[in-house]
Design a protein around this motif. Structure first.
Motif, PDB file in Angstrom:
ATOM      1  N   MET A 106       0.832  -1.207   0.000  1.00  0.00           N
ATOM      2  CA  MET A 106       0.000   0.000   0.000  1.00  0.00           C
ATOM      3  C   MET A 106       0.868   1.258   0.000  1.00  0.00           C
ATOM      4  SD  MET A 106      -1.179   2.496   2.288  1.00  0.00           S
ATOM      5  CE  MET A 106      -2.462   3.727   2.138  1.00  0.00           C
ATOM      6  N   LYS A 107       1.963   1.242   0.787  1.00  0.00           N
ATOM      7  CA  LYS A 107       2.854   2.404   0.844  1.00  0.00           C
ATOM      8  C   LYS A 107       3.517   2.666  -0.511  1.00  0.00           C
ATOM      9  CE  LYS A 107       5.581   3.120   4.345  1.00  0.00           C
ATOM     10  NZ  LYS A 107       6.579   2.914   5.434  1.00  0.00           N
ATOM     11  N   GLN A 108       3.854   1.613  -1.228  1.00  0.00           N
ATOM     12  CA  GLN A 108       4.448   1.801  -2.547  1.00  0.00           C
ATOM     13  C   GLN A 108       3.479   2.499  -3.487  1.00  0.00           C
ATOM     14  OE1 GLN A 108       5.928  -1.872  -4.136  1.00  0.00           O
ATOM     15  NE2 GLN A 108       7.321  -2.245  -2.428  1.00  0.00           N
ATOM     16  N   PHE A 109       2.224   2.044  -3.473  1.00  0.00           N
ATOM     17  CA  PHE A 109       1.217   2.676  -4.324  1.00  0.00           C
ATOM     18  C   PHE A 109       1.001   4.136  -3.910  1.00  0.00           C
ATOM     19  CE2 PHE A 109      -0.374  -1.797  -4.929  1.00  0.00           C
ATOM     20  CZ  PHE A 109      -0.108  -1.852  -6.283  1.00  0.00           C
ATOM     21  N   THR A 215      17.365   7.168  -2.002  1.00  0.00           N
ATOM     22  CA  THR A 215      17.055   5.886  -2.611  1.00  0.00           C
ATOM     23  C   THR A 215      15.562   5.591  -2.442  1.00  0.00           C
ATOM     24  OG1 THR A 215      17.434   4.594  -0.602  1.00  0.00           O
ATOM     25  CG2 THR A 215      19.351   5.058  -1.997  1.00  0.00           C
ATOM     26  N   VAL A 216      15.076   4.595  -3.192  1.00  0.00           N
ATOM     27  CA  VAL A 216      13.667   4.202  -3.082  1.00  0.00           C
ATOM     28  C   VAL A 216      13.365   3.713  -1.670  1.00  0.00           C
ATOM     29  CG1 VAL A 216      11.948   2.531  -3.864  1.00  0.00           C
ATOM     30  CG2 VAL A 216      13.406   3.684  -5.526  1.00  0.00           C
ATOM     31  N   LYS A 217      14.255   2.923  -1.091  1.00  0.00           N
ATOM     32  CA  LYS A 217      14.025   2.408   0.267  1.00  0.00           C
ATOM     33  C   LYS A 217      13.948   3.551   1.275  1.00  0.00           C
ATOM     34  CE  LYS A 217      15.563  -1.045   3.606  1.00  0.00           C
ATOM     35  NZ  LYS A 217      15.130  -0.211   4.742  1.00  0.00           N
ATOM     36  N   GLU A 218      14.839   4.522   1.147  1.00  0.00           N
ATOM     37  CA  GLU A 218      14.800   5.677   2.055  1.00  0.00           C
ATOM     38  C   GLU A 218      13.497   6.446   1.899  1.00  0.00           C
ATOM     39  OE1 GLU A 218      19.598   6.748   2.309  1.00  0.00           O
ATOM     40  OE2 GLU A 218      18.345   7.603   0.722  1.00  0.00           O
ATOM     41  N   TYR A 219      13.018   6.553   0.676  1.00  0.00           N
ATOM     42  CA  TYR A 219      11.762   7.258   0.417  1.00  0.00           C
ATOM     43  C   TYR A 219      10.576   6.509   1.020  1.00  0.00           C
ATOM     44  CZ  TYR A 219       7.899   9.227  -2.323  1.00  0.00           C
ATOM     45  OH  TYR A 219       6.712   9.801  -2.719  1.00  0.00           O
ATOM     46  N   LEU A 220      10.565   5.178   0.868  1.00  0.00           N
ATOM     47  CA  LEU A 220       9.470   4.387   1.419  1.00  0.00           C
ATOM     48  C   LEU A 220       9.452   4.419   2.944  1.00  0.00           C
ATOM     49  CD1 LEU A 220       9.509   1.214  -0.874  1.00  0.00           C
ATOM     50  CD2 LEU A 220       7.738   2.966  -0.765  1.00  0.00           C
ATOM     51  N   ASP A 221      10.630   4.495   3.543  1.00  0.00           N
ATOM     52  CA  ASP A 221      10.734   4.431   5.009  1.00  0.00           C
ATOM     53  C   ASP A 221      10.906   5.795   5.663  1.00  0.00           C
ATOM     54  OD1 ASP A 221      10.570   1.691   4.786  1.00  0.00           O
ATOM     55  OD2 ASP A 221      12.749   1.382   4.796  1.00  0.00           O
ATOM     56  N   VAL A 222      10.620   6.863   4.918  1.00  0.00           N
ATOM     57  CA  VAL A 222      10.930   8.199   5.414  1.00  0.00           C
ATOM     58  C   VAL A 222      10.175   8.540   6.699  1.00  0.00           C
ATOM     59  CG1 VAL A 222       9.143   9.383   4.058  1.00  0.00           C
ATOM     60  CG2 VAL A 222      11.257  10.600   4.666  1.00  0.00           C
ATOM     61  N   SER A 224       9.088   6.114   8.964  1.00  0.00           N
ATOM     62  CA  SER A 224       9.010   4.898   9.774  1.00  0.00           C
ATOM     63  C   SER A 224       9.218   5.143  11.262  1.00  0.00           C
ATOM     64  CB  SER A 224      10.035   3.868   9.279  1.00  0.00           C
ATOM     65  OG  SER A 224      11.344   4.402   9.348  1.00  0.00           O
ATOM     66  N   ASN A 225       9.888   6.237  11.617  1.00  0.00           N
ATOM     67  CA  ASN A 225      10.162   6.509  13.036  1.00  0.00           C
ATOM     68  C   ASN A 225       9.219   7.541  13.654  1.00  0.00           C
ATOM     69  OD1 ASN A 225      12.406   4.744  13.173  1.00  0.00           O
ATOM     70  ND2 ASN A 225      13.712   6.302  12.221  1.00  0.00           N
ATOM     71  N   ILE A 226       8.197   7.931  12.914  1.00  0.00           N
ATOM     72  CA  ILE A 226       7.236   8.905  13.443  1.00  0.00           C
ATOM     73  C   ILE A 226       6.204   8.203  14.302  1.00  0.00           C
ATOM     74  CG2 ILE A 226       5.450  10.585  12.832  1.00  0.00           C
ATOM     75  CD1 ILE A 226       6.979  11.172  10.294  1.00  0.00           C
ATOM     76  N   PRO A 227       6.008   8.615  15.574  1.00  0.00           N
ATOM     77  CA  PRO A 227       4.988   7.976  16.423  1.00  0.00           C
ATOM     78  C   PRO A 227       3.605   8.140  15.811  1.00  0.00           C
ATOM     79  CG  PRO A 227       6.420   9.440  17.712  1.00  0.00           C
ATOM     80  CD  PRO A 227       6.699   9.712  16.272  1.00  0.00           C
ATOM     81  N   ASN A 228       2.793   7.086  15.920  1.00  0.00           N
ATOM     82  CA  ASN A 228       1.435   7.163  15.365  1.00  0.00           C
ATOM     83  C   ASN A 228       0.365   6.702  16.338  1.00  0.00           C
ATOM     84  OD1 ASN A 228       1.787   4.410  15.398  1.00  0.00           O
ATOM     85  ND2 ASN A 228       1.966   4.204  13.182  1.00  0.00           N
ATOM     86  N   GLY A 229       0.754   6.513  17.599  1.00  0.00           N
ATOM     87  CA  GLY A 229      -0.222   6.094  18.600  1.00  0.00           C
ATOM     88  C   GLY A 229       0.173   6.570  19.973  1.00  0.00           C
TER      89      GLY A 229
END
Length: 323
Positions: A106-109, A215-222, A224-229
């Motif tokens: 879903m994140k890729q799309f 990189t694509v991986k860095e973009y997808l995981d940009v 990943s460390n943001i709190p969401n709960g």
């Protein structure tokens, strides 16, 4: 029923961001909720899962919901048609089907749509800053991308992820989805989103001043460390009470929502369309008009038209850059 998704729940920071001003929030293709930190909370989760339970009850269905032990997931809910199963600690990465590729897909799309939209707005001769790019995005765009991206996740991808998490083969006896074991690891269709994203990143690294090449991986995981709960900090009770008070006093039409700080008031209609960028601005206005009039299906049609036009614009940009 494999591969079906519920209406996405999206949590923002205000009840009505500035980019929602001209639309009916109830007409959005997602369920919109808000709090000061845009976090999932136990109150929001309880509301969502009770609504799901009511829907399943009306449909005469019983479902199992797999959850981790996040503080926002209450353990004492009494539900008639939804059974909550809490995974053991530190096993989510292995046992949660969502973590086996559904979220990543879903994140890729989603990120493909985001990047394509940004690039489609850049003139052929321009190189723009990351700051100006951020100002071209708003929450309304994100809401529409979330909805479209979830719909792009294929049913057999969902099935594969459940199997990878260890679910028994007997669960997939339905005729609605057939998955070939030989295709699990080398299905060429599974690589299409990432291949398209690689191409878009090539263009982005040339047209957007990012400092270091991303990189694509860095973009997808940009994010990943943001709190969401919500978490259980030492002062969690007083923090939660203060958040509740702030939410109650939140103005309906807030000008403080920095998520939409780059969104200008609704522009004047464009009558002389000369470029893809001009046409995309008009399509954006048509989408807002349709949502304001509760014409969801027509708005979705314009969204698809906008995506096709963005593809044409980016293809033209690629042909200019990589001749």
């Amino acid at each position: 029923m494999e591969g079906q998704f519920e209406n996405p729940l999206v949590i923002g920071k205000t009840a009505v961001p500035r980019c929602f001003r001209n639309i009916n929030v109830k007409s959005l293709p997602v369920t919109w909720r808000f709090n000061k930190k845009a976090w999932m909370t136990s109150a929001l989760f309880t509301e969502w899962v009770k609504d799901l339970n009511s829907k399943m009850k009306r449909a005469g269905r019983n479902v199992l919901l797999l959850l981790d032990n996040a503080p926002s997931h209450p353990v004492d809910l009494n539900l008639s048609n939804v059974k909550l199963l809490f995974l053991p600690a530190n096993t989510t990465a292995k046992l949660q089907p969502l973590d086996q590729g559904i979220i990543q897909d879903m994140k890729q799309f989603y990120r493909k749509r985001l990047l394509r939209s940004v690039l489609a707005k850049i003139d052929d001769e321009s190189v723009v800053s990351a700051e100006s790019v951020s100002k071209s995005l708003n929450v309304l765009d994100a809401v529409q991308w979330v909805n479209s991206s979830i719909k792009d996740v294929k049913a057999d991808t969902v099935t594969k992820c459940f199997r990878k998490a260890g679910f028994k083969e007997s669960l997939f006896a339905s005729d609605s989805v057939v998955v070939d074991d030989d295709d699990d690891d080398d299905d060429e269709d599974d690589n299409v989103p990432i291949q398209e994203l690689v191409e878009l990143m090539r263009v982005a690294n040339k047209k957007i001043s990012l400092g270091d090449t991303m990189t694509v991986k860095e973009y997808l995981d940009v994010d990943s460390n943001i709190p969401n709960g919500e978490d259980l900090s030492e002062n969690w009770e007083s923090d939660l009470l203060q958040t509740h008070k702030n939410t109650e006093s939140e103005p309906v039409d807030s000008d403080s929502d920095d998520e939409c700080s780059g969104v200008a008031p609704t522009p004047e209609p464009i009558c002389d369309l000369k470029t893809h960028q001009d046409a995309l601005k008009c399509i954006d206005q048509l989408k807002v008009y349709c949502m304001n009039k509760d014409l969801g299906s027509v708005s979705a049609m314009f969204s698809r038209a906008g995506e096709e036009l963005e593809k044409l614009s980016v293809d033209a940009l690629c042909s200019t850059l990589f001749l």
